[in-house]
Enzyme design. Sequence first.
Site, PDB file in Angstrom:
ATOM      1  N   LEU A  89       0.852  -1.193   0.000  1.00  0.00           N
ATOM      2  CA  LEU A  89       0.000   0.000   0.000  1.00  0.00           C
ATOM      3  C   LEU A  89       0.883   1.237   0.000  1.00  0.00           C
ATOM      4  O   LEU A  89       2.095   1.148   0.173  1.00  0.00           O
ATOM      5  CB  LEU A  89      -0.909  -0.034   1.236  1.00  0.00           C
ATOM      6  CG  LEU A  89      -1.789  -1.297   1.308  1.00  0.00           C
ATOM      7  CD1 LEU A  89      -2.346  -1.494   2.708  1.00  0.00           C
ATOM      8  CD2 LEU A  89      -2.910  -1.236   0.284  1.00  0.00           C
ATOM      9  N   THR A  97       6.275   1.173   1.898  1.00  0.00           N
ATOM     10  CA  THR A  97       7.259   2.017   2.600  1.00  0.00           C
ATOM     11  C   THR A  97       6.477   2.937   3.530  1.00  0.00           C
ATOM     12  O   THR A  97       5.728   3.799   3.057  1.00  0.00           O
ATOM     13  CB  THR A  97       8.071   2.868   1.603  1.00  0.00           C
ATOM     14  OG1 THR A  97       8.725   1.996   0.692  1.00  0.00           O
ATOM     15  CG2 THR A  97       9.113   3.704   2.340  1.00  0.00           C
ATOM     16  N   LYS A 113      15.215   1.459   4.628  1.00  0.00           N
ATOM     17  CA  LYS A 113      14.606   1.865   3.349  1.00  0.00           C
ATOM     18  C   LYS A 113      14.538   3.395   3.230  1.00  0.00           C
ATOM     19  O   LYS A 113      14.805   3.973   2.176  1.00  0.00           O
ATOM     20  CB  LYS A 113      13.213   1.242   3.265  1.00  0.00           C
ATOM     21  CG  LYS A 113      12.295   1.816   2.222  1.00  0.00           C
ATOM     22  CD  LYS A 113      12.701   1.450   0.806  1.00  0.00           C
ATOM     23  CE  LYS A 113      11.847   2.223  -0.189  1.00  0.00           C
ATOM     24  NZ  LYS A 113      12.240   2.060  -1.549  1.00  0.00           N
ATOM     25  N   LYS A 124       6.565  11.719   0.217  1.00  0.00           N
ATOM     26  CA  LYS A 124       6.139  11.002   1.427  1.00  0.00           C
ATOM     27  C   LYS A 124       7.369  10.377   2.114  1.00  0.00           C
ATOM     28  O   LYS A 124       7.553  10.500   3.325  1.00  0.00           O
ATOM     29  CB  LYS A 124       5.146   9.903   1.030  1.00  0.00           C
ATOM     30  CG  LYS A 124       4.705   9.039   2.180  1.00  0.00           C
ATOM     31  CD  LYS A 124       4.584   7.535   1.941  1.00  0.00           C
ATOM     32  CE  LYS A 124       5.375   6.843   0.942  1.00  0.00           C
ATOM     33  NZ  LYS A 124       5.489   5.413   0.982  1.00  0.00           N
TER      34      LYS A 124
HETATM   35  P1  NAD Z   1       0.232   2.508  -6.086  1.00  0.00           P
HETATM   36  O1  NAD Z   1      -0.570   3.683  -5.673  1.00  0.00           O
HETATM   37  O2  NAD Z   1       0.482   2.260  -7.537  1.00  0.00           O
HETATM   38  O3  NAD Z   1      -0.463   1.164  -5.484  1.00  0.00           O
HETATM   39  C1  NAD Z   1      -1.170   1.099  -4.264  1.00  0.00           C
HETATM   40  C2  NAD Z   1      -2.399   0.213  -4.477  1.00  0.00           C
HETATM   41  O4  NAD Z   1      -3.045  -0.012  -3.221  1.00  0.00           O
HETATM   42  C3  NAD Z   1      -3.447   0.833  -5.410  1.00  0.00           C
HETATM   43  O5  NAD Z   1      -3.750  -0.075  -6.457  1.00  0.00           O
HETATM   44  C4  NAD Z   1      -4.643   1.075  -4.485  1.00  0.00           C
HETATM   45  O6  NAD Z   1      -5.896   0.927  -5.147  1.00  0.00           O
HETATM   46  C5  NAD Z   1      -4.439  -0.015  -3.444  1.00  0.00           C
HETATM   47  N1  NAD Z   1      -5.129   0.229  -2.174  1.00  0.00           N
HETATM   48  C6  NAD Z   1      -5.108   1.351  -1.399  1.00  0.00           C
HETATM   49  N2  NAD Z   1      -5.855   1.167  -0.287  1.00  0.00           N
HETATM   50  C7  NAD Z   1      -6.322  -0.098  -0.339  1.00  0.00           C
HETATM   51  C8  NAD Z   1      -7.145  -0.874   0.526  1.00  0.00           C
HETATM   52  N3  NAD Z   1      -7.654  -0.378   1.666  1.00  0.00           N
HETATM   53  N4  NAD Z   1      -7.453  -2.141   0.148  1.00  0.00           N
HETATM   54  C9  NAD Z   1      -6.982  -2.656  -1.016  1.00  0.00           C
HETATM   55  N5  NAD Z   1      -6.191  -1.964  -1.874  1.00  0.00           N
HETATM   56  C10 NAD Z   1      -5.869  -0.703  -1.542  1.00  0.00           C
HETATM   57  O7  NAD Z   1       1.615   2.599  -5.305  1.00  0.00           O
HETATM   58  P2  NAD Z   1       3.011   1.821  -5.644  1.00  0.00           P
HETATM   59  O8  NAD Z   1       3.832   2.648  -6.555  1.00  0.00           O
HETATM   60  O9  NAD Z   1       2.716   0.407  -6.012  1.00  0.00           O
HETATM   61  O10 NAD Z   1       3.718   1.910  -4.216  1.00  0.00           O
HETATM   62  C11 NAD Z   1       3.346   1.067  -3.130  1.00  0.00           C
HETATM   63  C12 NAD Z   1       4.385   1.229  -2.026  1.00  0.00           C
HETATM   64  O11 NAD Z   1       5.668   0.804  -2.508  1.00  0.00           O
HETATM   65  C13 NAD Z   1       4.553   2.670  -1.520  1.00  0.00           C
HETATM   66  O12 NAD Z   1       4.721   2.670  -0.128  1.00  0.00           O
HETATM   67  C14 NAD Z   1       5.814   3.135  -2.229  1.00  0.00           C
HETATM   68  O13 NAD Z   1       6.473   4.141  -1.489  1.00  0.00           O
HETATM   69  C15 NAD Z   1       6.613   1.843  -2.306  1.00  0.00           C
HETATM   70  N6  NAD Z   1       7.590   1.755  -3.405  1.00  0.00           N
HETATM   71  C16 NAD Z   1       7.239   2.107  -4.671  1.00  0.00           C
HETATM   72  C17 NAD Z   1       8.186   2.009  -5.687  1.00  0.00           C
HETATM   73  C18 NAD Z   1       7.863   2.385  -7.123  1.00  0.00           C
HETATM   74  O14 NAD Z   1       8.804   2.465  -7.943  1.00  0.00           O
HETATM   75  N7  NAD Z   1       6.589   2.592  -7.468  1.00  0.00           N
HETATM   76  C19 NAD Z   1       9.489   1.540  -5.405  1.00  0.00           C
HETATM   77  C20 NAD Z   1       9.802   1.153  -4.117  1.00  0.00           C
HETATM   78  C21 NAD Z   1       8.835   1.265  -3.108  1.00  0.00           C
END
Ligand code: NAD
Length: 291
Positions: A62, A93, A168, A243
Amino acid sequence: MKIAFIGLGNMGGPMAKNLLKAGHEVLAVDLNAKAVAELVAAGAEAGDLASACRCPVVVTMLQAGHQVAGIYLGDNGLLAKLEAGTLVIDSSTIDAATAKKVHQAAAEKGIDFVDAPVSGGTAGANAGTLTFIVGGSDQAFERAKTVLDAMGANIFHAGLGGAGQVAKICNNMLLSVLMAGTCEALKLGMAHGLDPLVLSNIMKVSSGGNWVLEKYNPVPGVMDNAPASNGYQGGFMSQLMSKDLELAMGAAGEVAAPVPMGSLARSLYQMHNKKGNGAKDFSSLLALFEE
Ligand code: NAD
């Protein structure tokens, strides 16, 4: 092994697909029906939080701490409903304080919980080569590793509960500084008429070489598979970098650590996001150096 995967966004979607490829059964859970449908097309079963409670393993991916707390904690949270002995992995994260609260609540229920944030971006998520930075007990780490191996190439045990999140946040603060510095250097060279591809190739193998130049060039057209060449879509959103920088500032405040480079990067991302760029990939910071 049946694994409930909650949060199928830019990262969670491809991570869950790699669990399917490794032969696991996946229960796909997301508020976004399109994200669930994509996983079902890849072989997963559509689920919800109620059906997730019947799985022996739960993974969450999430955006932020309040979402993780909302899913796991409280009378209606998953931890109140999961069987003792369930393995729970949170790869979002988030702030270490929330991670520690979830650790505490899980321990009271006899549930093995790890905070396991990732590094490696969407490319690493797709390729199954993520780095997992894990906090939790030895036992929980060993159990989690058998699941994480299907999604990552490097699995580190950083320490006890919350240690994964601290490591991280240190990494992402450094990444934000590297991105800002790389954008600045590339723009300086381009303003003098240099070809960004040529300049990138020079710096990549020189003393300025870094991960951004290797894998994530911010100039459109320099690297075909980087978000910059895809309209800054589909990578790591600028608002998520902001964030993480807020989390880093909070962590620094707790121990009075000086973080001047991180605070400057935080301000740059705040300015960039205020201009309406929050949903774009974080390499779109390049635009800030054009003005
Ligand atoms: P994102 O917004 O693409 O995905 C989050 C998903 O969670 C969405 O599909 C949303 O609909 C779902 N969601 C939210 N609340 C929910 C709930 N209550 N029940 C079910 N589903 C729910 O975000 P992301 O880019 O995949 O990032 C996710 C995490 O990973 C973050 O904490 C981010 O900091 C970390 N991260 C991202 C990357 C990157 O390159 N995108 C790299 C490393 C770490």
